[in-house]
Design an enzyme around this catalytic site. Structure first.
Site, PDB file in Angstrom:
ATOM      1  N   LEU A  28       0.843  -1.099   0.177  1.00 47.98           N
ATOM      2  CA  LEU A  28       0.045   0.026  -0.068  1.00 47.98           C
ATOM      3  C   LEU A  28       0.981   1.189   0.105  1.00 47.98           C
ATOM      4  CD1 LEU A  28      -2.526  -1.254   2.737  1.00 47.98           C
ATOM      5  CD2 LEU A  28      -2.911  -1.036   0.345  1.00 47.98           C
ATOM      6  N   ASP A  70       3.048  -5.860   2.788  1.00 47.11           N
ATOM      7  CA  ASP A  70       3.429  -4.858   3.842  1.00 47.11           C
ATOM      8  C   ASP A  70       4.065  -5.316   5.236  1.00 47.11           C
ATOM      9  OD1 ASP A  70       2.237  -2.096   2.681  1.00 47.11           O
ATOM     10  OD2 ASP A  70       0.709  -3.637   2.225  1.00 47.11           O
ATOM     11  N   GLU A  75       5.458  -2.998  13.226  1.00 44.08           N
ATOM     12  CA  GLU A  75       4.989  -1.925  14.118  1.00 44.08           C
ATOM     13  C   GLU A  75       3.469  -2.073  14.169  1.00 44.08           C
ATOM     14  OE1 GLU A  75       5.716   2.485  15.588  1.00 44.08           O
ATOM     15  OE2 GLU A  75       5.095   2.148  13.435  1.00 44.08           O
ATOM     16  N   ASP A  76       2.756  -2.113  12.962  1.00 35.75           N
ATOM     17  CA  ASP A  76       1.175  -1.893  13.026  1.00 35.75           C
ATOM     18  C   ASP A  76       0.622  -3.145  13.606  1.00 35.75           C
ATOM     19  OD1 ASP A  76       1.373   0.805  11.852  1.00 35.75           O
ATOM     20  OD2 ASP A  76       1.761  -0.136   9.821  1.00 35.75           O
ATOM     21  N   ARG A  95      -3.894  -6.267   5.322  1.00 36.33           N
ATOM     22  CA  ARG A  95      -2.805  -6.301   6.363  1.00 36.33           C
ATOM     23  C   ARG A  95      -3.266  -7.242   7.570  1.00 36.33           C
ATOM     24  NH1 ARG A  95       0.608  -1.330   7.712  1.00 36.33           N
ATOM     25  NH2 ARG A  95       1.862  -3.123   8.114  1.00 36.33           N
ATOM     26  N   ARG A 142      -6.497   4.750   9.424  1.00 33.48           N
ATOM     27  CA  ARG A 142      -6.407   3.133   9.790  1.00 33.48           C
ATOM     28  C   ARG A 142      -6.677   3.020  11.327  1.00 33.48           C
ATOM     29  NH1 ARG A 142      -2.130   1.367   6.325  1.00 33.48           N
ATOM     30  NH2 ARG A 142      -2.800   2.204   4.289  1.00 33.48           N
ATOM     31  N   HIS A 170      -0.141   8.122   9.561  1.00 32.17           N
ATOM     32  CA  HIS A 170      -0.472   7.682  10.797  1.00 32.17           C
ATOM     33  C   HIS A 170       0.227   8.880  11.821  1.00 32.17           C
ATOM     34  CE1 HIS A 170       0.354   3.311   9.640  1.00 32.17           C
ATOM     35  NE2 HIS A 170      -0.861   3.202  10.245  1.00 32.17           N
ATOM     36  N   VAL A 265       6.569   3.612   0.338  1.00 30.97           N
ATOM     37  CA  VAL A 265       5.474   2.906   0.542  1.00 30.97           C
ATOM     38  C   VAL A 265       5.005   3.120   1.857  1.00 30.97           C
ATOM     39  CG1 VAL A 265       5.537   0.855  -1.231  1.00 30.97           C
ATOM     40  CG2 VAL A 265       6.945   0.716   1.007  1.00 30.97           C
ATOM     41  N   CYS A 271       8.308   2.015  11.977  1.00 35.48           N
ATOM     42  CA  CYS A 271       7.571   0.887  11.447  1.00 35.48           C
ATOM     43  C   CYS A 271       7.977  -0.523  11.211  1.00 35.48           C
ATOM     44  CB  CYS A 271       7.216   1.079  10.030  1.00 35.48           C
ATOM     45  SG  CYS A 271       6.315   2.808   9.670  1.00 35.48           S
TER      46      CYS A 271
END
Length: 282
Positions: A28, A70, A75-76, A95, A142, A170, A265, A271
């Site tokens: 993404l 991704d 981290e996400d 994701r 998000r 973010h 990206v 991240c």
């Protein structure tokens, strides 16, 4: 409260993940710049090497998954604080499966796992800023209010405040911690507005370090035995004016880390790792 701050920036472990070839075309992104896959992998290897060799962390490397373009942006997938790991529900549907191997890795590190199962909740770790005293959660494309509420429930020892993210992906696309009580912030109007909201929400008075480039405000701060204050930040090749600001931090060990490819990206320095402080088993 001083007790809560005492361990801020102390880490023993980092969880990272490899870069799949699919990142180049399928990850993404908000920009259309072409990604050099070899460059991205070289950059990521250097980042992991800094964590492992220069900083002496135990690095857990998870394999890349081609079906998850991704997945390098670990981290996400989880928010870890103390002995608790909140497994998130990423805002982008593509994701969601990234959390599966992350959950297993954090289980193997004997963390207490809390899972975000509410189908109305979304939360990306990139929207979570932990200051050592409290959490700020960005409400973004998000991350939503329900996600922030579940995070507050998982980490009951800390206050949790929400901050609207009106531009950028973010909350941490334009800010991060630079030390105990020090917020690094971008100079754009949306970044400065977000900082103002954080300052209004908090009982604590934070110092700020403003850098000219928003994405350069995304840094990794650690406080390590034998090394003291450490800051991983962007390189002068990417953001020379912002690096001049970091160079004013005379008490920090400054480590420039290149992020030329992953930024295409929407990847920033924080991240690409989940940092953990494991207490020694006595």
């Amino acid at each position: 409260m001083a007790g809560l701050m005492a361990g801020f920036g102390h880490y023993t472990h980092a969880v990272v993940r490899g870069i799949p070839a699919s990142l180049a075309k399928e990850a993404l992104r908000t920009s259309q710049a072409e990604v050099d896959l070899t460059g991205a992998r070289t950059e990521h290897d250097a980042y992991v090497e800094v964590l492992r060799t220069k900083l002496g962390l135990e690095v857990v490397e998870l394999p890349a998954d081609e079906s998850l373009p991704d997945c390098v942006f670990v981290e996400d997938a989880a928010v870890v604080c103390g002995e608790t790991a909140l497994i998130t529900r990423p805002g982008a549907e593509s994701r969601r499966r990234e959390t599966e191997v992350m959950k297993e890795a954090l289980k193997d590190l004997n963390l207490n796992i809390v899972e975000m199962t509410d189908e109305n909740a979304t939360l990306d770790g990139g929207d979570v800023l932990f200051t050592g005293r409290e959490f700020f959660v960005g409400l973004s494309k998000r991350t939503n209010q329900r996600g922030a509420e579940i995070l507050a429930d998982a980490f009951k020892d800390y206050a949790v405040s929400t901050v609207p993210v009106l531009e950028g992906l973010h909350l941490k696309s334009f800010c991060s911690m630079g030390g105990p009580g020090l917020i690094i912030i971008g100079s754009s109007e949306p970044a400065q507005k977000a900082l103002k909201i954080m300052q209004q929400m908090s009982d604590h008075r934070y110092d700020k370090l403003t850098v000219p480039d928003d994405i350069a405000a995304n840094c990794i701060y650690m406080n390590l035995p034998d090394k003291g204050h450490v800051l991983l930040h962007c390189t002068a090749e990417e953001f020379p004016e912002s690096v001049k600001v970091f160079e004013k931090l005379k008490d920090h060990m400054l480590i420039p880390v290149s992020n030329l490819e992953k930024v295409k990206v929407d990847g920033a320095l924080t991240c690409c790792s989940v940092l953990i402080n494991k207490k020694a088993n006595i």
